[in-house]
Structures are given as C-alpha cells and as structure tokens.
Write an enzyme that holds these catalytic residues in place. Sequence first.
Site, PDB file in Angstrom:
ATOM      1  N   LYS A 112       0.742  -1.141   0.283  1.00  0.00           N
ATOM      2  CA  LYS A 112       0.001  -0.124   0.040  1.00  0.00           C
ATOM      3  C   LYS A 112       0.800   1.286  -0.034  1.00  0.00           C
ATOM      4  O   LYS A 112       0.575   2.107  -0.585  1.00  0.00           O
ATOM      5  CB  LYS A 112      -1.094   0.009   1.253  1.00  0.00           C
ATOM      6  CG  LYS A 112      -1.943  -0.750   0.882  1.00  0.00           C
ATOM      7  CD  LYS A 112      -2.637  -1.325   2.425  1.00  0.00           C
ATOM      8  CE  LYS A 112      -3.757  -2.070   1.992  1.00  0.00           C
ATOM      9  NZ  LYS A 112      -4.429  -2.746   3.290  1.00  0.00           N
ATOM     10  N   GLN A 156      -4.733  -1.526   9.546  1.00  0.00           N
ATOM     11  CA  GLN A 156      -4.713  -2.759   8.886  1.00  0.00           C
ATOM     12  C   GLN A 156      -5.419  -3.939   9.717  1.00  0.00           C
ATOM     13  O   GLN A 156      -5.191  -3.969  10.993  1.00  0.00           O
ATOM     14  CB  GLN A 156      -3.341  -3.339   8.800  1.00  0.00           C
ATOM     15  CG  GLN A 156      -3.027  -4.323   8.032  1.00  0.00           C
ATOM     16  CD  GLN A 156      -3.487  -4.387   6.490  1.00  0.00           C
ATOM     17  OE1 GLN A 156      -3.588  -3.382   5.991  1.00  0.00           O
ATOM     18  NE2 GLN A 156      -4.044  -5.710   5.868  1.00  0.00           N
ATOM     19  N   ASP A 179     -11.241   3.176   3.798  1.00  0.00           N
ATOM     20  CA  ASP A 179     -11.538   1.862   3.910  1.00  0.00           C
ATOM     21  C   ASP A 179     -12.965   1.475   3.615  1.00  0.00           C
ATOM     22  O   ASP A 179     -13.453   0.466   3.270  1.00  0.00           O
ATOM     23  CB  ASP A 179     -10.940   1.018   5.115  1.00  0.00           C
ATOM     24  CG  ASP A 179      -9.959   0.144   4.979  1.00  0.00           C
ATOM     25  OD1 ASP A 179      -9.549  -0.467   3.852  1.00  0.00           O
ATOM     26  OD2 ASP A 179      -9.158  -0.047   5.985  1.00  0.00           O
TER      27      ASP A 179
HETATM   28  N1  GUN Z   1      -7.106  -6.599   5.807  1.00  0.00           N
HETATM   29  C1  GUN Z   1      -7.358  -7.409   4.609  1.00  0.00           C
HETATM   30  N2  GUN Z   1      -7.698  -6.710   3.761  1.00  0.00           N
HETATM   31  C2  GUN Z   1      -7.986  -5.214   4.326  1.00  0.00           C
HETATM   32  C3  GUN Z   1      -8.368  -4.191   3.852  1.00  0.00           C
HETATM   33  O1  GUN Z   1      -8.885  -3.871   2.746  1.00  0.00           O
HETATM   34  N3  GUN Z   1      -8.308  -2.847   4.779  1.00  0.00           N
HETATM   35  C4  GUN Z   1      -7.862  -3.168   5.923  1.00  0.00           C
HETATM   36  N4  GUN Z   1      -7.631  -2.191   7.088  1.00  0.00           N
HETATM   37  N5  GUN Z   1      -7.077  -4.180   6.520  1.00  0.00           N
HETATM   38  C5  GUN Z   1      -7.435  -5.196   5.803  1.00  0.00           C
END
Ligand code: GUN
Length: 356
Positions: A112, A156, A179
């Site tokens: 990311k 996350q 998100d």
């Molecule tokens: N863990 C797995 N996929 C995601 C996501 O799209 N966002 C976040 N914050 N954590 C994740």
Amino acid sequence: MATSVRGGGFVLPPAAAGRSFSSQSNLLSNRLLLLPKIGPVCAPRFCKLRSSSPFAVEPSATIIDGKAIAQQVRQEIAAEVSKMKESVGKVPGLAVILVGTRKDSETYVRSKKKACEEVGIDSYGVNLPEDTTQDEVLNFVKKFNDDPAVHGILVQLPLPKHISEEAIVGSVCIEKDVDGFHPMNIGALAMQGRTPLFVSCTPKGCIELLVRTGVVIKGKHAVVIGRSNIVGTPAALLLQKQNATVTVVHSKTPNPAEVTRNADIVIAAVGVPELVRGDWLKPGAVVIDVGINPVEDLSTKKGYRLVGDVCYKEACQVASKITPVPGGVGPMTIAMLLSNTLESAKRAYGLVDAAP
Ligand code: GUN
C-alpha cells in the site's frame, strides 16, 4: 458426477469438504494467511474438451485483466495528484496503522505504501508492537484524525485479539475512512438517496471492473456469494445502487448452485477454494472472483498456489467474462484505496462538492 459433500449449507467440491465454512472469517483468513492448508481442488469433472483434442480445453470466456485495468486507474490517479500539486500545492496523504508482526499484513502494508509513492500520495505509517493497548491505537487514530495532511486512515486488519476491531474502526473519522468500514459509511451505502463518503475498496474494485469492461449492471440479476462486512455485503449494496436485482447466497442458503445459476453477474467472495463450479453458472454469465485461497501444489517452489472461489477452468467454458486469480480483483483493491484517498483530499481542498 463426482462426490460432493455438504459443508455449512454449501455443497462443497470434494477437496473443500471436511472444512467448515464461515463466509467472513474464511474470506479474511484466506486473504490474509497465505498458508497452504488443503489439497488440490476442482477435479476436471465439468471441463468440456475440444472434440479434436481430448486434452485441450477451449475456454470461451474473455479474461478481465484486473492488473492492466488497475494500472490504468493508477495512471489516472497519478495525473490527478500531479494536477492537485500544481493547483493547490498539496498532495493527498494516507496513514496506515499496523499492529503486530503478521507477515501477510506487513506485506500488504508495504504494498500500500509503495503504491502511494508511485502515484505521488504521501504515506504516513506507524508499526506498533503486538502488545500495544487499544487506547494507544486509539490515540494514533486520533492523531491522524486531527492531522490536516492526512486524508485517509487505514488500520490494517486483523488486529490482535485484545483490541476491539469495532472500537478502532468506529474511531476513524468518516471523512478519512478510506477503507469504507465505518458503520456510517456502510449505513449510507444501504440507504436510498444517501451516498457514502467512501465505499470499501474490494467491492468498489469489482464494480469498476464491470463498468470498465462494458458490462451493463442495470436490470441484471446479480448473485453475490458471501456476506462479509468487507466484501459481500457492500458488493450487494453497490450492485443494488447500480439498479441490479441482487440475491445474496450464504452458508445457510439451501441450494446455492441453483440460485447462482440464475445470475447474469456473479461476485464470489466466500473464501472457499473453487466452490463455484461450472454447473453453478448460467451460460454467458459474468464472473468476478474475489477469492484468494492457497491450495497445496507440490509442483511449485512454495508448495502451494493461489486459486479463487470459482473453479476457473470450468467457469471459463460457461462464462462470457471472468476475472483470473491472481491478476483479477486483487490489483484493483489497492487502486481503489488510492482512488478513495485522492477523493478525500479533493474534498478537503474544495476541489469537488462536499458530497459526491
Ligand atoms: N486486511 C485485509 N484486507 C484489508 C483491507 O482492505 N483493509 C484493511 N484495513 N485491512 C485489511
């Protein structure tokens, strides 16, 4: 017909049998834990073979190239970031909070941040130890909530067990909830006449793939398999907002194959390797496969390979369009995170209306 075994309401393909099915936890754990757990799946029982060659399979579906589409989206974002820098002298900022040392989460967070860098978005991050308290995490969220250089905050998931996901997700201010996990954003998505500030990235990526490949959604029957908060539920709501007639198939649906066979568009987000077989699909259906499941493959260096929730080989013979795994939905998720962060910064700098 090969033996099928009932598992949590679904008739599972043989290799998936014996494991319980729970849509949300399976989806999340399979996406996050890239650990080989099971044997080879999807024996070629439905594959139609070309009459001229008993071994060659002739796929009829067009492959939806998520990698190429995501790349195009990223280029568009980079151009907009550059324009923003010229016009207001600022760029978007994304803060990523990681708690603990899960290898998969560390990899996702690195990807990311790298993606941000590539399009000119500033990334801010904190990597916190596993034993960080909930209050400490809440303090970091607050700090980023108050920081005007930060337009998006991502914590996350999954979080260590002693921290409430609900409390943390709910503490991100909705204007920075890139998100799209905040109940206010999901609630607005569910309501007529309301528009959420953000839609969660994976379902948004699925719709973007459909739109960019010319698939008409309006008036079509869409079946979403899986009802997780992160993918299935928002995907169903988004499709409905796009005027599809939507059915959600889940672990308690009595005959998932029969229901899915009515669909013009199928989004599979269930976390069960190759659950959706060729005979679950209506000829010509468009298939979006969100699953990323590790299955044992001793012929590979790692000892496993990734497969989707759809038996790709079989589905290729029946569908008109299909996403591969990997290289389908996966690359779109990060592209949509960048898109949400850009959108947030544009709102903050008055470059778009307050509500989209
Ligand atoms: N863990 C797995 N996929 C995601 C996501 O799209 N966002 C976040 N914050 N954590 C994740």
